[in-house]
Design an enzyme around this catalytic site. Structure first.
Site, mmCIF file in Angstrom:
data_model
loop_
_atom_site.group_PDB
_atom_site.id
_atom_site.type_symbol
_atom_site.label_atom_id
_atom_site.label_comp_id
_atom_site.label_asym_id
_atom_site.label_seq_id
_atom_site.Cartn_x
_atom_site.Cartn_y
_atom_site.Cartn_z
ATOM 1 C CD GLU A 73 -3.116 1.177 1.985
ATOM 2 O OE1 GLU A 73 -3.730 2.237 2.235
ATOM 3 O OE2 GLU A 73 -3.491 0.059 2.410
ATOM 4 C CG ASP A 147 -0.912 15.628 -2.244
ATOM 5 O OD1 ASP A 147 -1.684 16.392 -2.852
ATOM 6 O OD2 ASP A 147 -0.150 16.011 -1.344
ATOM 7 C CE LYS A 151 -2.401 26.594 -6.374
ATOM 8 N NZ LYS A 151 -1.458 27.559 -5.752
ATOM 9 C CG ASP A 183 -11.823 12.820 -3.689
ATOM 10 O OD1 ASP A 183 -10.653 12.384 -3.593
ATOM 11 O OD2 ASP A 183 -12.152 13.927 -3.232
ATOM 12 N NE ARG A 221 -8.552 9.681 9.887
ATOM 13 C CZ ARG A 221 -7.720 10.595 10.374
ATOM 14 N NH1 ARG A 221 -8.127 11.406 11.340
ATOM 15 N NH2 ARG A 221 -6.496 10.706 9.908
#
Length: 243
Positions: A73, A147, A151, A183, A221
Site C-alpha cells: 500500500e 495527494d 493545480k 475522488d 476518513r
C-alpha cells in the site's frame, strides 16, 4: 522549488528525487510518540533507505513473510485500509509506505489494537522501496486517495507519472492487481492515461466496475470527508501485463 529532476546525487549516492509531500504535521501525542519509539523499528521491512543500503541489495521477502504473497500500500494515510486488509488476509504479507510521520504513528496505534502480525512499515518515499524489492515480487498494490496536487502546473508531482509507475511496474508480477481510489475527476483522467503506458490494462467492463468500491473495501476518513463535500469516489482496477 522546481519540479525538475536534477542530475546531481545526494551525498549518500542516492539519485536526486524531489519530494513534495509532508513529512510531519502537528505535534504528536505522547502515546503516538511511544508507538514510534517502541514499535516502528520492529516493523521495518529491512534496509530501504540509501544511507543504510547504498548497494541497493534486495530485501529478503522470504525471511520477512515466510513465502506469503506480497502486497503493497502506497501512502496509507492513517492506516485504516492497511490494517483492514492485513486482518482480512492473514495469508499475505503487506508492506505500507508512508512518509508522513503523523500517519505512521496513527497506523502503529491501529496495529497494536488489531493485533495483526503480517505488516511491515516503511516510513518514507515509496520510490526507495521500489529500489530494493525483487522484480516481479508484488501481487497487489493499493493507491488510495493519493495527494491530488490540483493545480495544473503541479500535476507532474502526482504519483501517476512514469517516474513512479515504471519502477512500480518493475516490482509487480505479471497479472498483479493495481487499485487506485480517488475522488478527483482530473486524477482519474491522468490515471487512465498514464497507468496503461507503464504496462497495465484497465479491467473495467461496466460502470459498476469503477463506480462501486471493491468487495473488501473499507471507507477511510478521507473518503468520508470527500463524500460530505460532494465529491464522487472512483475505484479503478488495473492488471499488470506481461508474462
Amino acid at each position: 522549488m522546481s519540479d525538475k529532476t536534477h542530475d546531481t546525487k545526494h551525498p549518500s549516492g542516492a539519485p536526486w528525487r524531489n519530494f513534495y509531500g509532508r513529512f510531519k504535521g502537528k505535534t504528536l501525542r505522547d502515546s503516538q510518540q511511544v508507538f514510534l519509539d517502541e514499535d516502528l523499528a520492529a516493523l521495518s521491512p529491512g534496509a530501504v533507505d540509501w544511507e543504510s543500503n547504498p548497494n541497493r541489495d534486495k530485501l529478503d521477502l522470504h525471511a520477512m513473510f515466510g513465502g506469503k504473497p506480497l502486497w503493497l500500500e502506497i501512502g496509507f494515510g492513517g492506516g485504516e485500509h492497511l490494517v483492514h486488509q492485513a486482518a482480512l488476509n492473514p495469508g499475505v504479507g503487506i508492506i505500507g509506505a508512508e512518509p508522513y510521520i503523523n500517519g505512521v504513528a496513527m497506523l502503529l496505534g491501529k496495529i497494536r489494537e488489531a493485533g495483526v502480525g503480517n505488516l511491515r512499515v516503511h516510513p518514507g518515499d515509496a520510490r526507495h522501496l521500489f529500489d530494493v524489492l525483487p522484480a516481479g515480487s508484488v501481487e497487489k498494490v493499493f493507491l488510495n486517495y493519493p495527494d491530488p496536487w490540483p493545480k495544473k502546473r503541479h500535476h507532474r508531482r502526482r504519483f501517476v507519472t512514469q517516474e513512479h509507475l515504471e519502477p512500480l511496474a518493475e516490482v509487480m508480477a505479471p497479472g498483479a492487481e493495481l487499485r487506485v481510489a480517488t475522488d478527483i475527476e482530473d486524477y482519474v483522467r491522468q490515471t487512465l492515461e498514464q497507468v496503461p503506458r507503464a504496462g497495465f490494462a484497465w479491467t473495467a467492463e461496466q460502470a459498476a466496475d469503477w463506480k462501486e468500491p471493491w468487495s473488501d473495501w473499507v471507507s477511510t476518513r478521507y473518503e468520508q470527508k470527500a463524500l460530505r463535500e460532494g465529491r464522487v469516489p472512483h475505484y479503478l482496477t488495473f492488471m499488470r501485463l506481461g508474462g
